[in-house]
Structure formats: structure tokens, C-alpha cells
Design a protein around this motif. Structure first.
Motif, PDB file in Angstrom:
ATOM      1  N   VAL A  80      -9.444  -1.755  -0.808  1.00  0.00           N
ATOM      2  CA  VAL A  80     -10.167  -1.201  -1.835  1.00  0.00           C
ATOM      3  C   VAL A  80      -9.425  -0.159  -2.459  1.00  0.00           C
ATOM      4  O   VAL A  80      -9.619   0.023  -3.930  1.00  0.00           O
ATOM      5  N   GLY A  81      -8.515   0.730  -1.721  1.00  0.00           N
ATOM      6  CA  GLY A  81      -7.456   1.532  -2.645  1.00  0.00           C
ATOM      7  C   GLY A  81      -6.858   1.064  -3.750  1.00  0.00           C
ATOM      8  O   GLY A  81      -6.607   1.351  -4.772  1.00  0.00           O
TER       9      GLY A  81
ATOM     10  N   ALA B 231      -7.033   8.091  -0.643  1.00  0.00           N
ATOM     11  CA  ALA B 231      -7.954   8.074   0.646  1.00  0.00           C
ATOM     12  C   ALA B 231      -8.330   6.743   1.239  1.00  0.00           C
ATOM     13  O   ALA B 231      -8.244   6.556   2.453  1.00  0.00           O
ATOM     14  N   THR B 232      -8.439   5.926   0.284  1.00  0.00           N
ATOM     15  CA  THR B 232      -8.971   4.511   0.787  1.00  0.00           C
ATOM     16  C   THR B 232      -7.827   3.358   0.868  1.00  0.00           C
ATOM     17  O   THR B 232      -8.228   2.229   1.221  1.00  0.00           O
TER      18      THR B 232
ATOM     19  N   LEU C 288      -9.515   9.493  -4.475  1.00  0.00           N
ATOM     20  CA  LEU C 288     -10.411   8.438  -3.669  1.00  0.00           C
ATOM     21  C   LEU C 288      -9.317   7.359  -3.308  1.00  0.00           C
ATOM     22  O   LEU C 288      -9.670   6.572  -2.345  1.00  0.00           O
TER      23      LEU C 288
ATOM     24  N   ARG D 157       0.923  -1.237   0.013  1.00  0.00           N
ATOM     25  CA  ARG D 157       0.075   0.065   0.012  1.00  0.00           C
ATOM     26  C   ARG D 157       0.935   1.147  -0.129  1.00  0.00           C
ATOM     27  O   ARG D 157       0.409   2.297  -0.592  1.00  0.00           O
TER      28      ARG D 157
ATOM     29  N   ARG E 251      -5.846   2.599   3.233  1.00  0.00           N
ATOM     30  CA  ARG E 251      -5.609   2.195   4.380  1.00  0.00           C
ATOM     31  C   ARG E 251      -6.810   1.059   4.886  1.00  0.00           C
ATOM     32  O   ARG E 251      -6.644   0.510   5.821  1.00  0.00           O
ATOM     33  N   ARG E 252      -7.910   1.111   3.952  1.00  0.00           N
ATOM     34  CA  ARG E 252      -8.814   0.338   4.154  1.00  0.00           C
ATOM     35  C   ARG E 252      -8.905  -0.844   3.188  1.00  0.00           C
ATOM     36  O   ARG E 252      -9.654  -1.059   2.369  1.00  0.00           O
TER      37      ARG E 252
END
Length: 129
Positions: free
Chosen positions: A74-75, A67-68, A64, A18, A70-71
């Protein structure tokens, strides 16, 4: 110092992947905005403002993804969509294919190496315990 994709605690499984993904997308954000300005400046689309709108739209998708990041995954999945859209932008600006191929190759390399580093780190941590 925390990178956008870095994680801590229980969600530290794919943090290198990531982190590398967020670096690639961060650089790509600048290039995509400049490509939108190029399409506007060359008056390739009619009306001209579509170049800026398209560039800003793709920039929003990149933000977007960042921003995602870390989730979970999804990123990463949004990042794959960004690269497909980058390659499709060559339909409007043919020279964008070169940029799209370079960033997609960099993305694939970072995904493969990041996964390998994270897997090796998990094995090393398991070995230490």
C-alpha cells in the motif's frame, strides 16, 4: 534501530525495498514543503495561500505513504501516486519538473534495487536452510 519500511517476523519479504522507499519519501517530504512555500512566496497562485495548501496536501499524502509502508504494498503504491503528483506540480512551478524527475528517478532506482536485494536475500536464506 527500525526504519519506517523495515519489518520483522513473517512480513519481512520486501523490507529493503520499503526501507529505501521510506528514505526517499522522507527527504521528499522536506523538499515538497519548501516547494509549497516557494509557490506561496512567489505569488504564483491566486490566492497565494493555494501554494501552502497544495504543499501541505502533498506532504499529507507523503506522510500517509510513510505510515502505510509496513502494510504490504500500500505504501509503495501511494509513493507512486506521490511521484505522479510531483511531476504534475510542474504545471504550477515549472522548475519543480527538475525536482520531480530527480526524485522519480531515485524512487525507480530504489524500487528496482530494493526488489533485487530482497530477492537475493530470500534466495540466500533458502540456500542456508
Amino acid at each position: 534501530m527500525r526504519v519506517s519500511g523495515a519489518a520483522s517476523g513473517a512480513d519481512s519479504g520486501a523490507r529493503t525495498q520499503r526501507a529505501l522507499a521510506s528514505i526517499v519519501l522522507g527527504f521528499e517530504l522536506i523538499v515538497v514543503f519548501l516547494m509549497g512555500m516557494t509557490v506561496f512566496g512567489l505569488s504564483i497562485t491566486e490566492p497565494r495561500e493555494l501554494g501552502i495548501i497544495g504543499g501541505i496536501g502533498l506532504c499529507v499524502v507523503i506522510i500517509l505513504a510513510l505510515a502505510t509502508m509496513r502494510r504490504g504494498k500500500v505504501g509503495i503504491w501511494i509513493g507512486w501516486v506521490v511521484h505522479v503528483l510531483m511531476l504534475l506540480s510542474a504545471l504550477v512551478l515549472p522548475m519543480a519538473l527538475i525536482v520531480g524527475v530527480i526524485f522519480t528517478a531515485l524512487w525507480v532506482y530504489c524500487m528496482v534495487k530494493g526488489t533485487r536485494i530482497d530477492r537475493d536475500r530470500a534466495a540466500w536464506i533458502a540456500e542456508q536452510q
